[in-house]
Design a protein around this motif. Structure first.
Motif: not given
Length: 199
Positions: A49, A115, A151, A153, A176, A180
């Motif tokens: 990320y 995650y 951000s 991922v 998201i 993060t």
């Protein structure tokens, strides 16, 4: 006895794509390609990320190494996760800042578990017509809000039919950003100067 995380990492290892698949995604997923291409020796790349910061973009890449001591049948082996933290100032190759070792940082296991639970956002298409044309369905939803990107991922994923793919999603709020933020807080005390040694 292997944990759920160990089983997850072993399953990922069994379906992991080769270099050719990673190369095909280089133009679309540059962060994935960089993390995969700069993986430490003997490490399996999981994903990562990034978040904007005052100094540049913080990048965290997740890896694992096989640990032959984690087995219950002498055939299937577990894995130990670790992470690399870098800073991209836009001036070249991101500078490695620190490392986190799953053997000494239990929080890394929790971050990776969350995650694996992230759900990809659904694509939104504005209403194209007042009424759908004959023989067609109208895809739609609320207007897309435009925000600065802060951000992202990315990592190996599975499509609904089970086929492997590389997935990257980006946003400045919602799930998201919350994930993060969570990952940054959980890993804050895990970072050290040394790359975790091979098991």
């Amino acid at each position: 006895m292997p944990s759920k995380l160990t089983n997850l990492l072993v399953a990922i290892a069994l379906i992991w794509p080769g270099p050719a698949m990673a190369q095909r995604h280089a133009d679309v997923h540059p962060r994935y390609d960089h993390g995969y291409g700069t993986a430490p020796r003997g490490a399996l790349y999981l994903g990562g990320y990034s978040r904007d910061s005052e100094d540049g973009q913080i990048i965290v890449d997740f890896y694992s190494r096989q640990d032959r001591s984690l087995t219950n049948d002498g055939i299937r082996f577990g894995a130990i996760p670790f992470a690399r933290r870098s800073l991209d100032t836009g001036a070249g190759v991101p500078a490695v800042l620190a490392w986190a070792d799953g053997r000494t940082c239990g929080s890394l296991n929790g971050v990776l578990m969350e995650y694996s639970r992230l759900v990809a956002p659904a694509f939104q298409v504005p209403f194209l017509y007042q009424a759908p044309p004959a023989g067609s369905q109208a895809l739609g939803g609320p207007p897309t809000r435009m925000h600065p990107i802060d951000s992202s991922v990315w990592g190996l994923a599975r499509q609904p039919d089970g086929a492997p793919s590389v997935l990257t999603f980006t946003g400045s709020d919602g799930l998201i950003d919350r994930w993060t933020t969570f990952a940054e807080a959980q890993l804050d005390k895990c970072w050290g100067a040394q790359e975790p040694p091979a098991a």
